[in-house]
Design an enzyme around this catalytic site. Structure first.
Site, mmCIF file in Angstrom:
data_model
loop_
_atom_site.group_PDB
_atom_site.id
_atom_site.type_symbol
_atom_site.label_atom_id
_atom_site.label_comp_id
_atom_site.label_asym_id
_atom_site.label_seq_id
_atom_site.Cartn_x
_atom_site.Cartn_y
_atom_site.Cartn_z
ATOM 1 N N SER A 169 8.079 5.821 3.746
ATOM 2 C CA SER A 169 8.296 6.774 3.653
ATOM 3 C C SER A 169 8.594 6.819 5.327
ATOM 4 O O SER A 169 7.509 5.996 6.234
ATOM 5 C CB SER A 169 7.882 7.655 3.505
ATOM 6 O OG SER A 169 8.189 8.967 4.990
ATOM 7 N N GLY A 170 10.118 6.714 6.302
ATOM 8 C CA GLY A 170 10.053 6.285 7.468
ATOM 9 C C GLY A 170 9.191 7.590 8.776
ATOM 10 O O GLY A 170 8.277 6.723 9.148
ATOM 11 N N SER A 171 9.266 8.797 7.760
ATOM 12 C CA SER A 171 8.703 9.483 9.195
ATOM 13 C C SER A 171 7.208 9.516 8.536
ATOM 14 O O SER A 171 6.456 9.806 9.741
ATOM 15 C CB SER A 171 8.947 11.451 8.171
ATOM 16 O OG SER A 171 8.986 11.565 7.063
ATOM 17 N N GLY A 189 13.251 9.211 7.364
ATOM 18 C CA GLY A 189 13.574 8.034 7.758
ATOM 19 C C GLY A 189 14.190 7.491 6.305
ATOM 20 O O GLY A 189 15.622 6.750 6.812
ATOM 21 N N THR A 190 13.814 7.939 5.339
ATOM 22 C CA THR A 190 14.344 7.000 3.982
ATOM 23 C C THR A 190 15.636 7.363 3.623
ATOM 24 O O THR A 190 16.858 6.694 3.586
ATOM 25 C CB THR A 190 13.560 6.403 2.641
ATOM 26 O OG1 THR A 190 13.271 8.113 2.652
ATOM 27 C CG2 THR A 190 12.452 5.870 2.710
#
Length: 347
Positions: free
Chosen positions: A91-93, A259-260
Site C-alpha cells: 500500500s502506498g499510503s 498509492g496503489t
C-alpha cells in the site's frame, strides 16, 4: 489487572487515510520473511487486525501497520499492512505513513536532506526517499509495485445501475477502474456515500463473474478495490492531474486517492498511450488531498503484460503517540487470538 495488555502506537495519516503504526507490544512472529510473518498473522493471529480496526479501539476506515524486524539485510525495518479487507501485500499510503513514523520515532535515525533507505514489505523490498527539511519529514517517495492492465474496457451488467464499462489493473491488488462521469459522479465529498454504494454493487458483480490471477502470484483472492476516475487535465508537458476516489470492499471510500490506486491509473494511461516515461500524475481526493505518481518505465513481464515501474510521493502527518490498554475482561474486547503474540507481556 492480570488480563491487561498494552500496545505502543503512532497514529499518522497520509492524504486523510489514518494508519496506526504499532511500534511496540508484539512478540516476535514466526516466519523467515515478512511475507511469511504476514501469513502467520492472517491465518493464526487475526485478532490484532480486528482489535485495532473495530470498536471500541478503531473504525474500519483506518489501516494498521505492524513494525517488525527486517529479514533482508538490505532493509532497515519491515512492516505488515492490515486493512478492513484483510492483508494487502503493499500500500502506498501505508508505506508513506510507516516510513514517516519510523523516522519521527527515531527507530530510523533522521538525516537532513534526501535520505534513502529500504523497507521490507510483504511484497518485498521497497526503496524509500525521505525529504527532510529542518528536521521535518516533508515528503516520502516510495516505489510503487510493478503495475499492469489485466482487462481493458470490459462491460458488465450491474443490477440497479445498468451496463458498466471497467478495466482491471494490478498494482499491489487488483483494481476495477471506472469512469466517474459515466456513472453520474463529479467526485465531490457529498457523493461519498453514493460512491460507496455504487462501488459495492459493481465489485459484487465483477466478483460473481470472475476472479483474477497475477502472472507470478497466482490467485490473490476476490477483487478488493475499485477506483473512480475523473477527467485527466494536462497541467504542463509532463504533469497531469485527475480527481479520483478509491473504494475498498466492503463499504469503505478511502480518504486519500491511495498509492496503489494512483499506480493503477499510471498503468491504464500507459496502456492507452496517454503518458510517457518521466510523466507524473497527481490524483486528487474528495478531501482535496493528493498523491503524485511518476511513470518510470515499462517492460514486458509474464509473457503478455506491459508492466509499469512507478513511484508514489506523498506527505504523512503524525496525529498521536500513545500506549493503548487492552483489558481482556472488557466484554467488547476479544483477546483469544492475541495471547500467543503478546504472551510475554500478559501480566
Amino acid at each position: 489487572m492480570s488480563h491487561e495488555l498494552t500496545l505502543r502506537l503512532i497514529d499518522t495519516h497520509a492524504g486523510g487515510d489514518v494508519s496506526r503504526i504499532v511500534i511496540g507490544g508484539i512478540d516476535p512472529l514466526p516466519g523467515d520473511t515478512v511475507r511469511q510473518q504476514m501469513e502467520y498473522l492472517e491465518n493464526d493471529a487475526d485478532g490484532l487486525r480486528r482489535l485495532l480496526l473495530d470498536e471500541p479501539y478503531g473504525i474500519p476506515e483506518m489501516s494498521v501497520d505492524l513494525i517488525v524486524p527486517a529479514t533482508d539485510p538490505k532493509a532497515s525495518m519491515g512492516y505488515i499492512i492490515m486493512e478492513v479487507m484483510g492483508y494487502p501485500i503493499y500500500s502506498g499510503s501505508n508505506t508513506i505513513c510507516t516510513a514517516t513514523a519510523l523516522l519521527e520515532s527515531g527507530l530510523i535515525p533522521k538525516q537532513e536532506g534526501r535520505q534513502r533507505f529500504m523497507l521490507e514489505s510483504p511484497a518485498g523490498l521497497v526503496q524509500i526517499v525521505a525529504h527532510v527539511e529542518k528536521g521535518v519529514v516533508e515528503a516520502i517517495t516510495c516505489g510503487g509495485l510493478p503495475s499492469y492492465i489485466d482487462t481493458h474496457r470490459a462491460t458488465i451488467y450491474v443490477p440497479s445501475i445498468g451496463d458498466v464499462t471497467y478495466s482491471i489493473a494490478y498494482s499491489g491488488g487488483f483494481y476495477a477502474l471506472v469512469d466517474a462521469a459515466e456513472l453520474g459522479f463529479s467526485l465531490k465529498r457529498e457523493e461519498e456515500r453514493a460512491l460507496a454504494e455504487c462501488a459495492h454493487r459493481i465489485v459484487e458483480a465483477i466478483q460473481a463473474r470472475s476472479g483474477f490471477s497475477h502472472y507470478t502470484l497466482g490467485d490473490v483472492g476476490p477483487l478488493p478495490f475499485l477506483h473512480f476516475m475523473g477527467p485527466v487535465d494536462q497541467v504542463t508537458d509532463d504533469f497531469y492531474r485527475s480527481r479520483s476516489a478509491t473504494y475498498v470492499h466492503p463499504g469503505v471510500i478511502c480518504r486519500s486517492t491511495t498509492g496503489t490506486g494512483t499506480s493503477a491509473r499510471l498503468a491504464l494511461m500507459h496502456h492507452e498511450g496517454t503518458i510517457k516515461p518521466g510523466d507524473r500524475l497527481e490524483t486528487v481526493s474528495l478531501r482535496e488531498t493528493g498523491f503524485i505518481g511518476q511513470f518510470i518505465e515499462a517492460r514486458e513481464a509474464g509473457g503478455k503484460h506491459q508492466v509499469v515501474e512507478n513511484t508514489i510521493t506523498g506527505k504523512s502527518h503524525v496525529l498521536a503517540r500513545s500506549e493503548i490498554v487492552i483489558n481482556c475482561d472488557d466484554p467488547m474486547v476479544e483477546c483469544g487470538s492475541l495471547h500467543h503474540i503478546l504472551g510475554s507481556r500478559h501480566g
